[in-house]
Design a protein around this motif. Structure first.
Motif, short mmCIF file in Angstrom:
data_model
loop_
_atom_site.label_atom_id
_atom_site.label_comp_id
_atom_site.label_asym_id
_atom_site.label_seq_id
_atom_site.Cartn_x
_atom_site.Cartn_y
_atom_site.Cartn_z
N PHE A 1 0.63 -1.27 -0.02
CA PHE A 1 0.01 0.20 0.11
C PHE A 1 0.98 1.21 -0.04
CE2 PHE A 1 1.01 0.63 4.46
CZ PHE A 1 0.99 -0.61 4.94
N ASP B 1 -6.83 9.21 -0.81
CA ASP B 1 -8.17 8.32 -1.01
C ASP B 1 -8.16 6.88 0.03
OD1 ASP B 1 -6.63 6.40 -2.19
OD2 ASP B 1 -7.46 7.06 -4.21
N TYR C 1 -7.20 4.00 -0.61
CA TYR C 1 -6.13 3.12 -1.09
C TYR C 1 -4.68 3.85 -0.23
CZ TYR C 1 -8.92 0.40 -3.95
OH TYR C 1 -10.06 -0.28 -4.59
N PHE D 1 -3.68 6.64 -2.10
CA PHE D 1 -3.14 7.32 -3.04
C PHE D 1 -3.69 9.02 -3.05
CE2 PHE D 1 -3.33 3.22 -5.48
CZ PHE D 1 -1.98 2.92 -5.01
#
Lengths: 388, 281
Positions: free
Chosen positions: A229, A237, A239, A241
């Protein structure tokens, strides 16, 4: 009777914090020397290698907080210990830990400030720093013990809260609390509740490092476990990112706030002492609450209805508990070793109940000291007498 | 892995979720360095789940988001300190730092020298483009004296850092320099840095045509490539030049490659000896 009870031992506050961290399962400590917290690092440097844990003295406080966040993201239970000037340097890193939700514990053994101040004298002037030290909005979980035994207990609790809520938890102490010695009986380890982070049990391709959860506590992976990750201090966000989208940014900021505000009952601890019929209350935390309790006992002997409220969790501030107890109360005394930090919070909370500025019957009375000496029980009692 | 087409190798190490197109300007060398890092990892067959890329803040530091590794985009200057915590806690993990000249030698200079001193097994890939690109072109510790930046409108007064000498002085056990023009060599140096046990630093001289290049009239990206070819030279060629000709020239090659005890191993030995002691009691 249990066969084996732990013997009572004479222990220093800083030692108790180190012992508490070890009981909580610490396996990484990155630190930098500073009075009056150094004993914690010294004990860690001796004990951690024995159990295969990692101790490193970094090149400065900024590096210390960075190293513990790096270790935490790799799966460690990590801590650093410092004093006010060190926390100033760590401020950006503390904000980073909150933003990326890396569990870690920062101990601040408070000394007189600002600047170099009085390194060998106690102070309670970092209460607001503990809340607002990092730039940007982020909730703070800050615990403040008032005894050697409680230094042990609250350090364990700090690790538990950090792991549970994925955030940086600050433990406040002060020069007197850190260096004084008391007889303590440490609990058996089987009686100690230890919380570890929840690991994900889904395949890596489904994994979201910041997944939403109605209870705001979601499983999360560490580096090197197959869940690859991304972690960034940028708004991100689910995730991890980076994002520039307004909806995702708002969602992130709301979640960071709500994971604390939705779990206040679990996080907040307050000691209420002789509050059953109290008309006057001493609201005090940490070392000042020791004098406050003594003052309650003395005042009660002369027939005054005095009680004490003591937040063990300073932040988030125990608004609801304060309000609950304050129906019959007419006076609140706030002794603290600063120029007025807790008292403003008390005023903020009571402002919604009392119109205290316009009435003589209700008042909030400061008892403040910045000299590097403690507030004594008699000083509190004398001020209470004047206000009669 | 040598026989697998390059496209597939890169595809394996890159992230495919929403991260592209990347943030870098046209003509930027960062993509070349990213390619070199991926080729080096592929050659060594590094497992993605066991590899971490840590960065600070800046143009080069946006790199981790594009690679499918354990990635950390940390604070300005602090990448090496974060990496130190990660490596010491999980020594079995391959840890690299991608950083720039400002990130590593100005705000992060302290962490750079102390990681080098400890000889902890981290590879720092330092992309030196002579400028703070992300913030729009302020001068860095490597901006050549006299050059223009948005904060040196009258020319840079500061003398510059020789980053490789700095690292060697601090005790780095592997130090190499190459440029984005010498891409294959850069690729090899990065691989050797990865293989090296201990602290390694690979400086890649790179081009920032959009900001540094434009401010200093360095021409097109191709012109800047040509000047790298001309100015980043091997030791042998450098030795042949006289004092005047050496001005503006940099030496490429492996400048330091020695063996010294690695920090995590030394720490583990301590742990072992303490536990043996306990066992003997």
């Amino acid at each position: 009777m249990a066969k084996k009870t732990n013997r009572s031992v004479l222990m220093q506050g800083n030692e108790a914090i180190a012992k508490g961290a070890l009981a909580a399962g610490i396996d990484f400590f990155g630190g930098y020397p500073i009075t009056p917290s150094t004993e914690i690092a010294e004990i860690m440097s001796e004990e951690l290698p024995k159990i295969g844990g990692k101790f490193i003295q970094m090149e400065d406080e900024i590096a210390s907080i960075s190293s513990i966040i790096g270790a935490s993201l790799s799966g460690a239970k990590a801590m650093t210990a410092t004093s006010g000037p060190g926390v100033s340097l760590m401020a950006e890193g503390i904000g980073f830990a909150k933003m990326v939700e890396a569990p870690c514990v920062v101990v601040n053994v408070m000394r007189g400030g600002p600047s170099t101040g009085s390194p060998t004298k106690p102070s309670q002037a970092d209460i607001m720093q503990a809340r607002w030290g990092n730039h940007g909005d982020a909730p703070a979980i800050v615990l403040y013990p008032n005894s050697v035994l409680e230094s042990y207990q609250l350090t364990i609790r700090a690790f538990n809260l950090a792991e549970k809520y994925r955030t940086c938890v600050i433990v406040l102490s002060d020069e007197v609390l850190g260096h004084m010695r008391e007889a303590v009986t440490l609990p058996n380890m089987k009686d100690v509740n230890i919380i570890n982070r929840i690991k994900p049990n889904i395949p890596p391709e489904w994994y979201k490092h910041y997944s939403k959860n109605p209870k705001y506590i979601s499983p999360f992976a560490s580096y090197g476990e197959g869940y690859r990750f991304h972690v960034t201090g940028l708004a991100h966000d689910e995730y991890g990112f980076p994002t520039n989208r307004a909806d995702e940014t708002q969602e992130l900021m709301d979640r960071l706030k709500e994971k604390v505000t939705h779990n206040l009952d679990d996080i907040i601890q307050v000691e209420a002492y002789r509050m059953e019929d109290a008309r006057s209350v001493i609201f005090a935390a940490g070392i000042s609450s020791r004098a406050a309790k003594e003052a309650v006992i003395k005042a009660r002997k002369s027939g005054r209805k005095v009680g004490m409220l003591r937040p063990l969790t300073i932040w988030p501030f125990p608004d609801a508990i304060l309000k609950k107890y304050m129906n019959n109360v007419r006076r609140i005394y706030v002794p603290e070793l600063n120029q007025g930090q807790l008292i403003n919070e008390v005023k903020r909370v009571m402002g919604s109940i009392w119109n205290y500025t316009n009435t003589k019957s209700h008042s909030i009375i400061p008892i403040q000291k910045n000299s590097g000496q403690l507030i004594t029980p008699d000083e509190i009692v004398n001020i209470m007498k004047e206000k009669k | 892995m040598q026989n697998i087409p390059q496209k597939i190798v890169q595809g394996k190490y890159l992230r495919h979720k929403k991260n592209f197109p990347h943030v870098w300007c046209p003509g930027c060398s960062n993509g070349i360095v990213l390619g070199a890092i991926i080729r080096a990892m592929a050659k060594l067959e590094w497992k993605r789940s066991n590899t971490a890329m840590v960065s600070g803040i800046g143009c080069s530091s946006r790199m981790p988001v594009y690679v499918d590794l354990n990635t950390l985009h940390s604070l300005h200057g602090r990448a090496i300190a974060y990496a130190t915590g990660m490596k010491l806690y999980k020594p079995q993990m391959n840890v690299m730092v991608v950083t720039g000249d400002g990130d590593a030698t100005a705000i992060g200079g302290n962490h750079l020298i102390h990681a080098a001193r400890r000889n902890i097994d981290i590879t720092v890939v330092l992309i030196n483009n002579y400028i703070y690109g992300m913030t729009g072109g302020q001068y860095s510790p490597t901006t050549p004296t006299g050059d223009k930046a948005t904060t040196t409108p009258y020319g840079n007064l500061d003398p510059t850092f020789d980053i490789c000498k700095l690292a060697m002085g601090a005790g780095a056990t592997f130090v190499a320099r190459s440029s984005a023009y010498h891409a294959i060599e850069a690729n090899n140096f990065i691989r050797k840095g990865f293989e090296h046990k201990g602290f390694s630093l690979v400086e890649i001289i790179s081009a920032c045509p959009v900001i540094y290049g434009r401010l200093n009239k360095k021409g097109s990206p191709a012109d800047m490539m040509r000047s790298m070819k001309k100015n980043v030279i091997p030791q042998k060629s450098y030795d042949k030049l006289d004092e005047k000709q050496r001005n503006g020239k940099m030496i490429r090659g492996i400048l330091q490659d020695i063996d010294k005890p690695e920090y995590c191993e030394v720490y583990d030995e301590l742990v072992q000896s303490l536990q043996n002691k306990k066992g003997n009691k």
